[in-house]
Design an enzyme around this catalytic site. Structure first.
Site, PDB file in Angstrom:
ATOM      1  N   LYS A 106       0.826  -1.150   0.069  1.00  0.00           N
ATOM      2  CA  LYS A 106      -0.102   0.029   0.047  1.00  0.00           C
ATOM      3  C   LYS A 106       0.800   1.092  -0.019  1.00  0.00           C
ATOM      4  O   LYS A 106       1.984   1.219   0.307  1.00  0.00           O
ATOM      5  CB  LYS A 106      -0.806   0.044   1.256  1.00  0.00           C
ATOM      6  N   TYR A 151      15.761  31.549   4.112  1.00  0.00           N
ATOM      7  CA  TYR A 151      14.631  32.316   4.713  1.00  0.00           C
ATOM      8  C   TYR A 151      14.476  32.726   6.076  1.00  0.00           C
ATOM      9  O   TYR A 151      15.127  32.029   7.206  1.00  0.00           O
ATOM     10  CB  TYR A 151      13.126  31.412   4.309  1.00  0.00           C
ATOM     11  N   MET A 175      11.133  25.370  -0.413  1.00  0.00           N
ATOM     12  CA  MET A 175      10.348  24.443  -0.834  1.00  0.00           C
ATOM     13  C   MET A 175      11.373  23.308  -1.847  1.00  0.00           C
ATOM     14  O   MET A 175      10.945  22.006  -1.657  1.00  0.00           O
ATOM     15  CB  MET A 175       9.341  25.047  -1.891  1.00  0.00           C
TER      16      MET A 175
HETATM   17  C1  LIG Z   1      -0.404  -1.723   7.010  1.00  0.00           C
HETATM   18  C2  LIG Z   1      -0.586  -2.859   7.587  1.00  0.00           C
HETATM   19  C3  LIG Z   1       0.049  -4.007   7.754  1.00  0.00           C
HETATM   20  C4  LIG Z   1       1.500  -3.985   7.936  1.00  0.00           C
HETATM   21  O1  LIG Z   1       2.162  -3.187   9.097  1.00  0.00           O
HETATM   22  P1  LIG Z   1       3.517  -3.235   9.313  1.00  0.00           P
HETATM   23  O2  LIG Z   1       3.673  -2.597  10.539  1.00  0.00           O
HETATM   24  O3  LIG Z   1       4.175  -2.215   8.155  1.00  0.00           O
HETATM   25  O4  LIG Z   1       4.227  -4.333   9.034  1.00  0.00           O
HETATM   26  C5  LIG Z   1      -0.496  -5.166   8.157  1.00  0.00           C
HETATM   27  N1  LIG Z   1      -2.041  -5.140   8.328  1.00  0.00           N
HETATM   28  C6  LIG Z   1      -2.606  -4.224   7.914  1.00  0.00           C
HETATM   29  C7  LIG Z   1      -4.252  -4.376   7.977  1.00  0.00           C
HETATM   30  C8  LIG Z   1      -1.863  -3.001   7.641  1.00  0.00           C
HETATM   31  O5  LIG Z   1      -2.873  -2.070   7.272  1.00  0.00           O
END
Ligand SMILES: *Cc1c(COP(=O)(O)O)cnc(C)c1O
Length: 813
Positions: free
Chosen positions: A482, A708, A757
């Site tokens: 993800k 800045y 930036m």
């Molecule tokens: C992101 C996620 C993981 C992985 O978690 P980590 O701490 O990065 O290993 C596992 N299960 C779910 C439901 C997640 O959303």
């Protein structure tokens, strides 16, 4: 090697069933994808984690392979080839290697330890190759399979062997010792942690030391814990930073190098190595010890140590001019590494046209004529479009090779080179160090000053295997990709993971999954936050939803009904304490009712998520979550009489609660090299390195302000470098104003003034550097973890916050 059938029968203690009793064997293979000389190949059908060598036999017979070591002969292959039937093909491979090894009496060096094996082996090869014809383990071939294959590479021309041996549990080293039979043993560093396969550190050390049982000399850093466990009858040659060892080393940093004062009895001298990090220095000292032991003169040692090079300089993929891809391998040129580089070129399928720029080939122990005919057939079998040969020998020996362009020297090539001569092709630049092919790479490289996030794909595989090693072999693995693979790039990582045969990929949103499907990823994908509006698209792309509420389930079932789907896989999420998404205990009855006799969907898995698997204080809470999960999921299973995959562990869960691994785990941050626990982290490899280049350097007098809002005033004359990276790239402003630093030429450059930036300024007053030099924003140092701690956030936020405008570049070592 040229072996008769009867040799193979006796070496492998096999029963022969064959039709070609007069065959001669001249090479051995275990991988159906990389066979060279088919009729002379002996193929060992090894059982693998993902594939079994036996499954490829029919296909290989069609390709002309005649000889197979098997446990059973596939039905349709009877009478079509020679079969050596054994009980265990891995054992047969090892027996064969042990038998083969007996034919050679030259000295062999064996290397073991927790880290540094491969680098020490490669460096010794570099240091000793002017004087020996060396056979060494290819890549990191140090396992129960890799060691026998390495040994089988020996031929009559070699007069020195350098092999690595790696183990993961007890009772493995003795087998490797019997195959390698080393005369000189080298122990690199022993990590402080004990690995999963051992009950404690002592057991791990003891097992490693079995490699040395018949050695004449063992080279190691003086370490009382290790020496205590070593057979006292064995002769050691030790070094230390303190007194009391055979060799005392005192290092002094000198800019980008380290001077080593060496004191070996009465012999005292100073040699310099081009590194400043501790691990490289120790590995260089280990290599130096071998030279001392072998009686090299101070002058040669000084000269050769100065030429050591960092390992990550091998096989780098770079963007080239005119849309080309450059594979940079400019540090060695021997037959073995040429083969590795050509295999790499072949796997790198970016362009159809492939060019190789190759220097004279050294170090093989063959006569020029024989060597270059082997080189020619290697090039031919890899379908190279054109070969540019640089050097007098290669120019002469390959003169008749089709599409061959000879040059006597690198300078001559560069003088005649036209920028438009290369166009949309992959160019492998492979040459011995003395040919200075790095200058060719500079010419061919795309000239953009840019910020890149380099992703080390080998490190990802290492990290995956680290977590796998802590799990039962049958436990499935889902990897979370993800948020653009935690910022590291989703498609490339998903491709690598599907090649590694992970069982599931996890994405947050449907469109992330659709992008992976469009890129050809076929691994099952779970969408963790599916929105009702995306259900139809998910069904079309074969994406499996997380189901977290009755309302959502009803909506999905309605869609399934409408689309005529049956048994569509869904993943039921239970909320055991995170209180984010999922069914609570009092909602289970409704869930069960909805699922009972429902043929539209099928519960592929039941899972929950731990809120605090990384926080030791909340162990009781976590155990409570696991207990609830166990009970609730069992209740669903019993009520519906189903047999779903159960899973609850994320990265820290795998590390801290392996007893709750159930049927699958969900690996996230750990894959990207960031463990939440310090011990865990030390066993992971860094995946991402964010780099940029110095745009401008200026000298500023005392009393001037920088950046800045005049937040920094110089209190002495200072030298300031401007880097083209800022908060829009994801570097937090809070990291500026002297809180954070970047690494330039191995030294810390403090960030002065406010981060803008698109730019930031750093203090390089005491650093030797030029415009165009690389600045490391994060990587090994500073690490993402260190940054997160200073900024009071977590590494996840830093990684996923790196802007998409930063180009991701992927490489393999
Ligand atoms: C992101 C996620 C993981 C992985 O978690 P980590 O701490 O990065 O290993 C596992 N299960 C779910 C439901 C997640 O959303």
């Amino acid at each position: 090697m040229s072996l008769a059938i009867k040799n193979i029968i006796s070496a492998t203690s096999s029963r022969f069933e064959g039709i070609h009793p007069d065959c001669e064997i001249d090479n051995v293979a275990i991988d159906s994808r990389s066979l060279q000389n088919n009729s002379g190949t002996l193929f060992f059908a090894l059982p693998g984690q993902n594939r079994d060598g036996h499954d490829y036999i029919t296909q290989l017979i069609e390709k002309g392979v005649l000889n197979f070591v098997v446990t059973n002969i596939p039905e349709n292959a009877f009478g079509k080839a020679n079969f050596f039937v054994v009980e265990n093909t891995l054992k047969a491979l090892q027996d064969f290697a042990r038998w083969y090894r007996q034919h050679y009496t030259f000295p062999v060096i064996a290397i073991t330890g927790s880290c540094g094996k491969t680098i020490v082996k490669e460096w010794l090869n570099y240091l000793l190759s002017p004087d020996y014809n060396i056979i060494r383990s290819p890549k990191s071939y140090n396992s129960q399979v890799g060691v026998p294959l390495s040994i089988i590479g020996i031929n009559e021309k070699h007069n020195l062997g350098i092999f690595e041996a790696g183990i993961s549990t007890v009772n493995e080293m003795q087998k490797l010792e019997e195959i390698i039979r080393p005369e000189i043993g080298i122990l690199t560093n022993i990590g402080s942690a004990h690995d999963e396969g051992f009950t404690d550190r002592q057991e791990k050390i003891q097992e490693k030391l079995k490699l040395f049982e018949n050695c004449k000399t063992i080279i190691l850093k003086k370490d009382t814990e290790v020496l205590k466990l070593l057979n006292p009858g064995l002769k050691t040659f030790t070094w230390s930073f303190d007194d009391g060892a055979d060799v005392k080393i005192s290092p002094t940093p000198m800019g980008n190098a380290t001077a080593l004062d060496i004191s070996f009895g009465l012999n005292k001298f100073t040699a310099s190595v081009p590194f400043i990090d501790e691990a490289s220095i120790e590995n260089a000292i280990t290599s130096l010890m071998v030279l001392l032991h072998m009686g090299y003169s101070n002058e040669i040692i000084i000269e050769r140590l100065a030429g050591l090079y960092p390992m990550e300089l091998r096989l780098q993929v770079k963007n080239g001019i005119n849309g080309c891809t450059i594979i940079d391998d400019t540090y060695s040129s021997d037959y073995q590494s040429l083969k590795i580089a050509l295999d790499f070129l072949e796997q790198h399928k970016t362009h159809e046209k492939k060019t190789v720029i190759l220097s004279d080939v050294f170090q093989s122990g063959f006569e020029a004529g024989i060597l270059y005919s082997k080189v020619a057939s290697l090039l031919q079998s890899h379908n190279i479009s054109q070969v540019i040969g640089i050097g007098e020998t290669i120019s002469r020996e390959l003169a008749d090779f089709p599409n061959f362009y000879p040059y006597a020297t690198t300078q001559e090539f560069l003088a005649h080179y036209r920028a438009n001569a290369f166009d949309n092709e992959t160019v492998l630049v492979k040459g011995a160090r003395s040919f200075r092919f790095d200058e060719i790479v500079v010419f061919l490289e795309e000239k953009t000053h840019e910020t890149v996030l380099e992703i080390n794909l080998n490190a990802i595989v290492h990290n995956l295997n680290f977590y796998k090693s802590r799990l039962k072999p049958q436990t499935k693995i889902m990897v979370m990709v993800k948020a653009f693979g935690y910022g590291s790039g989703s498609y490339e990582i998903a491709k690598l993971l599907s090649h590694q045969k992970v069982d599931y990929l996890g994405v947050a949103f449907a469109d992330e999954g659709i992008a992976l499907r469009n890129a050809g990823i076929n691994t099952p994908i779970i969408v963790m936050n599916p929105e009702t509006s995306a259900f139809a698209a998910m069904a079309a792309y074969n994406l499996e939803p997380e189901i977290y509420s009755a309302k959502e389930l009803r909506a999905f079932v309605a869609l399934a009904q409408q689309k005529n789907l049956s048994d569509y896989p869904i993943h039921v999420k239970l909320d055991t304490g995170m209180h984010r998404l999922g069914f609570m205990e009092n909602q289970l009855e409704e869930l069960i009712d909805l699922l009972r006799n429902n043929n539209f969907v099928s519960v592929k898995s039941i899972f929950s998520h731990l809120s605090s698997s990384d926080v030791p204080e909340f162990r009781d809470f976590t155990l409570q979550q696991i207990e609830s999960f166990d009970r609730w999921s069992q209740r669903i299973i019993d009520a519906l009489e189903i047999n779903p995959i159960r899973h609850i562990l994320n990265t820290s869960g795998i590390y801290n609660y392996p007893q709750a691994q159930y049927d699958m785990v969900r690996l996230g941050i750990g894959l990207y090299g960031v463990g939440n626990d310090e011990q865990e982290r030390s066993q992971l490899e860094t995946v991402g390195t964010l780099k940029t280049v110095i745009l401008q350097i200026k000298d500023i007098v005392s009393g001037e302000s920088i950046g800045y809002s005049r937040r920094f005033i110089t209190n002495k004359p200072m030298r300031i470098a401007t880097l083209p990276i800022g908060y829009a790239d994801g570097i937090r402003r809070a990291w500026g104003n002297e809180k954070g630093y970047v690494l330039i030429n191995g030294k810390r450059a403090t960030i002065t003034g406010t981060i803008s930036m698109d730019m930031m300024m750093v203090d390089v007053t005491d650093i030797e550097c030029r415009e165009g030099d690389t600045a490391i924003i994060f990587g090994k140092s500073p690490s993402v973890v260190e940054m997160a701690q200073a900024l009071q956030t977590i590494p996840y936020e830093i990684l996923t916050g790196i802007s998409q405008r930063v180009k991701r570049v992927f490489y393999k070592e």
